[in-house]
Scaffold this motif. Structure first.
Motif, PDB file in Angstrom:
ATOM      1  N   ILE A   1       0.912  44.568  19.301  1.00  0.00           N
ATOM      2  CA  ILE A   1       0.806  45.598  20.339  1.00  0.00           C
ATOM      3  C   ILE A   1       2.109  45.659  21.131  1.00  0.00           C
ATOM      4  N   VAL A   2       2.597  44.493  21.527  1.00  0.00           N
ATOM      5  CA  VAL A   2       3.820  44.451  22.331  1.00  0.00           C
ATOM      6  C   VAL A   2       5.011  44.980  21.516  1.00  0.00           C
ATOM      7  N   ALA A   3       5.066  44.587  20.244  1.00  0.00           N
ATOM      8  CA  ALA A   3       6.150  45.077  19.380  1.00  0.00           C
ATOM      9  C   ALA A   3       6.090  46.593  19.261  1.00  0.00           C
ATOM     10  N   MET A   4       4.881  47.141  19.160  1.00  0.00           N
ATOM     11  CA  MET A   4       4.735  48.592  19.048  1.00  0.00           C
ATOM     12  C   MET A   4       5.168  49.288  20.328  1.00  0.00           C
ATOM     13  N   LEU A   5       4.858  48.669  21.483  1.00  0.00           N
ATOM     14  CA  LEU A   5       5.297  49.260  22.751  1.00  0.00           C
ATOM     15  C   LEU A   5       6.825  49.330  22.805  1.00  0.00           C
ATOM     16  N   PHE A   6       7.471  48.311  22.245  1.00  0.00           N
ATOM     17  CA  PHE A   6       8.943  48.318  22.244  1.00  0.00           C
ATOM     18  C   PHE A   6       9.498  49.431  21.362  1.00  0.00           C
ATOM     19  N   VAL A   7       8.935  49.608  20.168  1.00  0.00           N
ATOM     20  CA  VAL A   7       9.537  50.584  19.258  1.00  0.00           C
ATOM     21  C   VAL A   7       9.158  52.023  19.595  1.00  0.00           C
ATOM     22  N   GLU A   8       8.031  52.234  20.294  1.00  0.00           N
ATOM     23  CA  GLU A   8       7.654  53.625  20.529  1.00  0.00           C
ATOM     24  C   GLU A   8       8.328  54.214  21.761  1.00  0.00           C
ATOM     25  N   GLY A   9       8.989  53.373  22.556  1.00  0.00           N
ATOM     26  CA  GLY A   9       9.774  53.887  23.678  1.00  0.00           C
ATOM     27  C   GLY A   9      11.235  53.603  23.436  1.00  0.00           C
ATOM     28  N   ASN A  10      12.029  53.748  24.491  1.00  0.00           N
ATOM     29  CA  ASN A  10      13.440  53.359  24.404  1.00  0.00           C
ATOM     30  C   ASN A  10      13.680  52.265  25.432  1.00  0.00           C
ATOM     31  N   HIS A  11      13.557  51.023  24.989  1.00  0.00           N
ATOM     32  CA  HIS A  11      13.645  49.905  25.927  1.00  0.00           C
ATOM     33  C   HIS A  11      15.001  49.226  25.802  1.00  0.00           C
ATOM     34  N   TYR A  12      15.937  49.719  26.590  1.00  0.00           N
ATOM     35  CA  TYR A  12      17.286  49.159  26.591  1.00  0.00           C
ATOM     36  C   TYR A  12      17.392  48.109  27.705  1.00  0.00           C
ATOM     37  N   CYS A  13      16.920  46.894  27.383  1.00  0.00           N
ATOM     38  CA  CYS A  13      16.896  45.835  28.392  1.00  0.00           C
ATOM     39  C   CYS A  13      18.296  45.557  28.952  1.00  0.00           C
ATOM     40  N   MET A  14      19.307  45.749  28.128  1.00  0.00           N
ATOM     41  CA  MET A  14      20.656  45.320  28.527  1.00  0.00           C
ATOM     42  C   MET A  14      21.169  46.024  29.777  1.00  0.00           C
ATOM     43  N   PHE A  15      20.675  47.231  30.043  1.00  0.00           N
ATOM     44  CA  PHE A  15      21.152  47.852  31.286  1.00  0.00           C
ATOM     45  C   PHE A  15      20.011  48.233  32.225  1.00  0.00           C
ATOM     46  N   CYS A  16      18.818  47.771  31.937  1.00  0.00           N
ATOM     47  CA  CYS A  16      17.676  48.123  32.780  1.00  0.00           C
ATOM     48  C   CYS A  16      17.662  47.260  34.038  1.00  0.00           C
ATOM     49  N   GLU A  17      17.493  47.923  35.187  1.00  0.00           N
ATOM     50  CA  GLU A  17      17.478  47.189  36.454  1.00  0.00           C
ATOM     51  C   GLU A  17      16.277  46.259  36.566  1.00  0.00           C
TER      52      GLU A  17
ATOM     53  N   TYR B   1       8.495  46.593  13.601  1.00  0.00           N
ATOM     54  CA  TYR B   1       8.271  47.992  13.232  1.00  0.00           C
ATOM     55  C   TYR B   1       9.559  48.798  13.401  1.00  0.00           C
ATOM     56  N   PRO B   2       9.666  49.922  12.678  1.00  0.00           N
ATOM     57  CA  PRO B   2      10.877  50.745  12.841  1.00  0.00           C
ATOM     58  C   PRO B   2      10.920  51.411  14.214  1.00  0.00           C
ATOM     59  N   HIS B   3      12.071  51.390  14.834  1.00  0.00           N
ATOM     60  CA  HIS B   3      12.228  52.018  16.144  1.00  0.00           C
ATOM     61  C   HIS B   3      12.095  53.535  16.031  1.00  0.00           C
ATOM     62  N   GLN B   4      11.348  54.123  16.965  1.00  0.00           N
ATOM     63  CA  GLN B   4      11.097  55.564  16.915  1.00  0.00           C
ATOM     64  C   GLN B   4      12.198  56.381  17.593  1.00  0.00           C
ATOM     65  N   PHE B   5      12.893  55.790  18.535  1.00  0.00           N
ATOM     66  CA  PHE B   5      13.928  56.487  19.306  1.00  0.00           C
ATOM     67  C   PHE B   5      13.476  57.876  19.762  1.00  0.00           C
ATOM     68  N   PRO B   6      12.382  57.949  20.507  1.00  0.00           N
ATOM     69  CA  PRO B   6      11.924  59.269  20.961  1.00  0.00           C
ATOM     70  C   PRO B   6      12.896  59.835  21.996  1.00  0.00           C
ATOM     71  N   GLN B   7      12.911  61.150  22.101  1.00  0.00           N
ATOM     72  CA  GLN B   7      13.749  61.760  23.125  1.00  0.00           C
ATOM     73  C   GLN B   7      12.881  62.015  24.351  1.00  0.00           C
ATOM     74  N   ARG B   8      13.120  61.249  25.400  1.00  0.00           N
ATOM     75  CA  ARG B   8      12.301  61.378  26.601  1.00  0.00           C
ATOM     76  C   ARG B   8      13.181  61.609  27.811  1.00  0.00           C
ATOM     77  N   ALA B   9      12.575  62.197  28.837  1.00  0.00           N
ATOM     78  CA  ALA B   9      13.358  62.634  29.986  1.00  0.00           C
ATOM     79  C   ALA B   9      13.375  61.602  31.108  1.00  0.00           C
ATOM     80  N   VAL B  10      14.295  61.781  32.033  1.00  0.00           N
ATOM     81  CA  VAL B  10      14.317  61.039  33.285  1.00  0.00           C
ATOM     82  C   VAL B  10      14.070  62.053  34.392  1.00  0.00           C
ATOM     83  N   ASP B  11      13.135  61.747  35.285  1.00  0.00           N
ATOM     84  CA  ASP B  11      12.859  62.628  36.420  1.00  0.00           C
ATOM     85  C   ASP B  11      13.473  62.000  37.666  1.00  0.00           C
TER      86      ASP B  11
END
Lengths: 181, 236
Positions: free
Chosen positions: B87-103, B124-134
């Motif tokens: 489950i946790v691995a899937m959460l990582f690949v279905e979003g864009n989790h760039y820990c290296m610059f995340c506050e 799992y293969p990374h999905q790299f979805p295109q998501r927005a920042v509000d």
């Protein structure tokens, strides 16, 4: 018995992970007692001179050349280790992955606010490796045996992993050494 | 309603008040059940399923399932560990989790649970979805790339702040956190609202905070998430 050989490469990375290898400080003297470096930016050897025990991969694949080098590593190394977040998940270069390649190139060479490009051309020289549609994590291109996350992975993590691999022990990273940042 | 019942988790006797959920009783007895969408003192959501345990052999979400006298709960089995890890691995690949610059890195619960599980790379293969920042709100931003759809902000805003600002729209892989009017800036959200604190990841963030805590002093730098619960339950 000849010392085992290590090869390293930086694909779509920033060389930060190689810096972290150097960050093992004086243990690098122990390391050269244990291994010989083959193809690697550390000694500037460009081609494999022999089969290697361990290959350290920094960076994912963003162009054709990266894929070629990575496949070459797979062929010439017993064990491949993805070192760092770029090799593992694409890292910063992968931020372009959600954006069509054409748009990326246009932004970089034509439309970007700081672009000065009077010829209006997007670089297309046959000498340049062809850029891929997106950045691929190393394990999506070849089989990768171990992953060392981090940006970069702590020097201690690289050290622990290398020593474990070279002494035929399982890699067991203590909790504080497993980091994604 | 303060009738006490007893059940077991991995053979350990756990006292519980009638009606209490399994995760809550476990927490009070010093047993950590991994979770992401559950927050103490908030109505449970049952969204992430990381807290899945076996109750008399059947998989149940420990955050929604009430404890009952005599039930046999399994929390640490190889199979559950594998499910949770997946489950946790899937959460990582279905979003864009760039820990290296995340506050949020170092204080992020998703990251911390992955550390605790020893995940070195998602399988799992990374999905790299295109998501927005509000970034329309003056003091708070939503980075949809990091949202894991735990509903913690939505539940907290509704129940604690009394502002039904957040919801989740669409279905399946297209699910997305949404705000009442179109943009966050048009809502009554304040940076001091409890909803902002409720985000387990770096999706709902206060602006102008930055990397406030140095590496080495962050919440999960030295000890796995859940260690505090386990220590409280098993004093040395």
């Amino acid at each position: 018995m000849a010392k085992p050989k290590i090869a390293t490469t930086s694909l779509a990375g920033c060389f930060g992970c190689h810096m972290s290898v150097l960050d093992i400080d004086d243990r690098i003297l122990q390391l050269v007692e244990l291994v010989d470096f083959d193809k690697s930016p550390v000694d500037d050897i460009k081609k494999f001179s022999a089969h290697c025990a361990v290959g350290l991969i920094e960076g994912g694949c963003c162009n054709q050349e990266n894929v070629k080098v990575l496949r070459d590593f797979r062929k010439n190394c017993d064990v491949l280790v993805s070192v760092g977040d770029c090799a593992i998940m694409g890292g910063i270069p992968a931020m372009r992955n959600g954006i069509p390649l054409q748009e990326c190139l246009q932004e970089a060479y034509l439309k970007g606010p700081t672009v000065h490009n009077p010829s209006g051309q997007i670089p297309n020289d046959p000498e340049l490796p062809l850029i891929l549609d997106r950045v691929y994590p190393a394990h999506e291109v070849v089989k990768i045996d171990y992953h060392l996350p981090g940006c970069p992975p702590p020097a201690d993590a690289i050290w622990e992993a290398l020593v474990a691999l070279l002494t035929d022990k399982p890699i067991k990273l203590p909790y504080p050494l497993l980091k994604y940042d | 309603m303060s009738e006490t019942i007893t059940f077991t988790i991995d053979g350990k006797k756990i006292p519980a008040k009638k009606g209490q959920t399994i995760i809550r009783a476990a927490e009070e007895a010093g047993v950590y059940i991994p979770r992401l969408c559950w927050l103490k003192d908030l109505i449970p959501g049952g969204a992430c399923r990381v807290c899945t345990v076996l109750v008399n052999g059947r998989p149940q979400a420990a955050c929604t399932q009430p404890a009952a006298g005599g039930i046999v709960v399994q929390n640490e089995t190889e199979e559950l560990f594998r499910w949770r890890k997946n489950i946790v691995a899937m959460l990582f690949v279905e979003g864009n989790h760039y820990c290296m610059f995340c506050e949020k890195s170092g204080n992020c619960e998703l990251q911390a649970v992955a550390y605790r599980f020893g995940i070195t790379a998602p399988k799992y293969p990374h999905q790299f979805p295109q998501r927005a920042v509000d970034a329309s709100h003056p003091d708070v931003l939503i980075d949809h790339n990091r949202c894991i759809l735990c509903w913690r902000c939505a539940r907290t805003a509704r129940v604690k702040d009394g502002k039904p600002i957040f919801g989740v729209v669409n279905r399946g892989i297209d699910s997305q956190l949404a705000v009442g009017p179109e943009q966050l800036g048009e809502t009554e959200l304040k940076a001091t609202d409890k909803a902002v604190e409720a985000c387990p990841v770096g999706a709902l963030m206060k602006k102008r905070v930055g990397y406030a805590v140095p590496v080495g002093k962050r919440l999960y730098d030295h000890e796995p998430i859940g260690s505090d619960i386990e220590k409280a339950g098993n004093p040395a």
